[in-house]
Design an enzyme around this catalytic site. Structure first.
Site, PDB file in Angstrom:
ATOM      1  CE  LYS A  12      -1.895  -0.975   4.225  1.00 51.72           C
ATOM      2  NZ  LYS A  12      -0.925  -2.586   4.929  1.00 51.72           N
ATOM      3  CG  HIS A  15       0.816  -0.555  12.193  1.00 54.98           C
ATOM      4  ND1 HIS A  15       1.369   0.171  12.701  1.00 54.98           N
ATOM      5  CD2 HIS A  15       1.121  -1.576  10.545  1.00 54.98           C
ATOM      6  CE1 HIS A  15       2.183   0.432  11.237  1.00 54.98           C
ATOM      7  NE2 HIS A  15       1.670  -0.803   9.911  1.00 54.98           N
ATOM      8  N   GLY A  67       5.534   0.814  10.614  1.00 60.14           N
ATOM      9  CA  GLY A  67       5.732   1.695  11.460  1.00 60.14           C
ATOM     10  C   GLY A  67       7.291   2.500  11.798  1.00 60.14           C
ATOM     11  CD  GLU A 126       1.979  -6.357   8.345  1.00 65.25           C
ATOM     12  OE1 GLU A 126       1.508  -5.151   8.201  1.00 65.25           O
ATOM     13  OE2 GLU A 126       0.803  -7.923   8.944  1.00 65.25           O
TER      14      GLU A 126
HETATM   15  N1  PLP Z   1       0.930  -3.217   7.662  1.00 63.82           N
HETATM   16  C1  PLP Z   1      -0.347  -2.747   8.413  1.00 63.82           C
HETATM   17  C2  PLP Z   1      -1.354  -3.281   8.144  1.00 63.82           C
HETATM   18  C3  PLP Z   1      -0.560  -1.304   7.567  1.00 63.82           C
HETATM   19  O1  PLP Z   1      -2.460  -0.664   7.938  1.00 63.82           O
HETATM   20  C4  PLP Z   1       0.110  -0.390   7.688  1.00 63.82           C
HETATM   21  C5  PLP Z   1       0.079   1.121   6.663  1.00 63.82           C
HETATM   22  O2  PLP Z   1      -0.670   1.745   7.178  1.00 63.82           O
HETATM   23  C6  PLP Z   1       1.864  -1.003   6.776  1.00 63.82           C
HETATM   24  C7  PLP Z   1       1.891  -2.183   7.130  1.00 63.82           C
HETATM   25  C8  PLP Z   1       2.715  -0.022   6.554  1.00 63.82           C
HETATM   26  O3  PLP Z   1       3.685   0.750   7.811  1.00 63.82           O
HETATM   27  P1  PLP Z   1       4.727   1.741   7.696  1.00 63.82           P
HETATM   28  O4  PLP Z   1       4.450   2.187   5.799  1.00 63.82           O
HETATM   29  O5  PLP Z   1       4.281   2.744   8.588  1.00 63.82           O
HETATM   30  O6  PLP Z   1       5.647   0.685   7.866  1.00 63.82           O
END
Ligand code: PLP
Length: 434
Positions: free
Chosen positions: A79, A207, A247, A284
């Site tokens: 995403k 998360h 995160g 993630e």
């Molecule tokens: N995993 C999930 C379920 C998320 O909703 C998000 C971000 O919204 C992420 C991973 C990625 O987070 P980040 O870009 O802070 O590493």
């Protein structure tokens, strides 16, 4: 250094490299490509915004992740930036993928990534997307409610479920816990319901919120997961999978530092999930990988000077990208990003309070909440923002008829040969488990 030595791919007929990929010569940098494009566009009639994705950043981030968190396998959060070349490079490096929808599953499976390297990590899923995951063998799915359990039990009883735990993430810049995560006190009921419905829970996830500001959030959440593991095992689930989410910071130099965060995570894992405990640990990360990949160049299309009480000048710059383009996420960030001004300015030019507006007719279309201090600039001047790869191009729209910034990727000789062999054989290198 000479600029303009890059060969735009696709120049030679029959080349395997498409037009949106620029092959860098040895010693040539992505930054030189940005400056060259600015010069070319400035000489023409059209000064549209553009983004340059430096794919060579990805192996460096991957190495840093692996060194700092040797027990954690990264499943990149698609995403954050779903550019096909970003995904191809990550696939070639051997990451797994966190997908949020059928669309993302299709994109990653379409690259030839095996379903075992994918987690469908959206706790609230449409039935049709669950059926798609089932049909394509993507087994790991997250959930955080009884309603989702019932849906999965009915449509995909063979899934391997991961219980997403609520976290205290109010100190993260982008909080997620108002929407997702089961409170610890509700988890026993959920784990028993899963057993009674005949679906397997294999582990837990959380998360801590995107751009997490306190490494201790990880400490608390991992400790809570330990409690959940005990609970799950007691209830009869074979708990062997821990997902510590995203995160992690995307920008170097900001506090808390990634290394500091990793230190807290490693120490907590050593205590709660020691080596040899047979638990597979994944994360993630999204912005950690994607943010430093992209640089965007935007042009000043209009300008107004306002004299404020006291005689101070405030400058309003209207840019050709904004909230409805690549800057959507930044209106939720308290700190404005400081651009690089691509213009010869004298030493220590006077600075003015500036508001940066996007190009649409909506007054909400600003780049940042706060004003920033910039020198006096003119229509036609360029501002360049580095570290623009996370939650930018994936969120663009064509509101008011402004198309999103174009994107081209650069690739250096070393990464090029890794990609070349993958593209020629049609298979990605061995999946590397950490
Ligand atoms: N995993 C999930 C379920 C998320 O909703 C998000 C971000 O919204 C992420 C991973 C990625 O987070 P980040 O870009 O802070 O590493």
């Amino acid at each position: 250094a000479p600029v303009g030595t890059s060969k735009e791919s696709g120049e030679s007929p029959g080349s395997m490299w498409p037009k949106d990929l620029i092959l860098l010569e040895p010693g040539e940098t992505a930054w030189q490509v940005v400056l060259k494009k600015i010069r070319e566009l400035s000489d023409g009639d059209v000064q549209d915004p553009f983004m340059v994705a430096n794919l060579d950043v990805l192996p460096r981030r991957h190495q840093l992740f692996h060194q700092a968190l040797p027990r954690v396998s990264p499943f990149y959060a698609v995403k954050c930036n779903n550019n096909p070349w970003v995904l191809r490079v990550l696939a070639a490096l051997g990451t797994g993928f966190d997908c949020a929808s059928q669309g993302e599953l299709e994109q990653v499976l379409g690259l030839g990534v095996p379903p075992s390297r994918i987690i469908y990590a959206n706790p609230c899923k449409p039935v049709s997307h669950i059926l798609y995951a089932a049909h394509h063998g993507v087994q790991l799915l997250t959930f955080d409610s009884e309603e989702e359990l019932i849906k999965v039990a009915q449509h995909y009883p063979g899934a391997r479920l991961v219980l997403r735990l609520w976290t205290q993430d109010s100190e993260s810049i982008f909080s997620l816990s108002t929407k997702f995560g089961a409170r610890l006190e509700l988890c026993e009921h959920l784990l028993k319901s899963a057993r009674d419905l005949g679906v397997a829970v294999v582990g837990t996830s959380f998360h801590v919120g995107s751009s997490c500001q306190t490494p201790n959030s990880f400490k608390q959440a991992i400790a809570d997961c330990r409690c959940l593991f005990e609970m799950g095992l007691r209830i009869g689930h074979d708990m062997n999978f821990l997902d510590i989410g995203g995160g992690f910071p995307g920008e170097e130099g900001l506090d808390p530092k990634f290394e500091e965060m990793a230190g807290v995570i490693n120490a907590t894992l050593a205590q709660d999930f020691p080596e040899g405990s047979g638990v597979e640990i994944i994360a993630e990360p999204g912005r950690f990988y994607a943010a430093p990949v992209c640089t965007i160049a935007v042009n000043i299309i209009a300008k107004k000077a306002v004299v404020q009480p006291g005689g101070h000048r405030k400058l309003l710059y209207y840019l050709n990208d904004g909230y409805y383009g690549d800057f959507r996420v930044f209106l939720r960030d308290p700190e404005p990003k400081i651009p690089i001004v691509v213009k010869e300015l004298g030493p220590e030019p006077p600075l003015f309070s500036c508001i940066l507006f996007g190009p649409t007719c909506d007054a909400f279309d600003k780049l940042f909440l706060e004003e920033l201090q910039l020198p006096e600039l003119n229509v036609g001047d360029w501002l360049v923002f580095p570290t623009m790869g996370a939650y930018t191009n994936v969120m663009t729209s064509t509101f008011n008829g402004f198309p999103p910034a174009s994107i081209c990727c650069t690739v250096g000789p070393e990464l090029r040969s890794l990609l070349e062999s993958a593209l020629q054989t049609g298979t990605w290198p061995e999946w590397r488990r950490f």
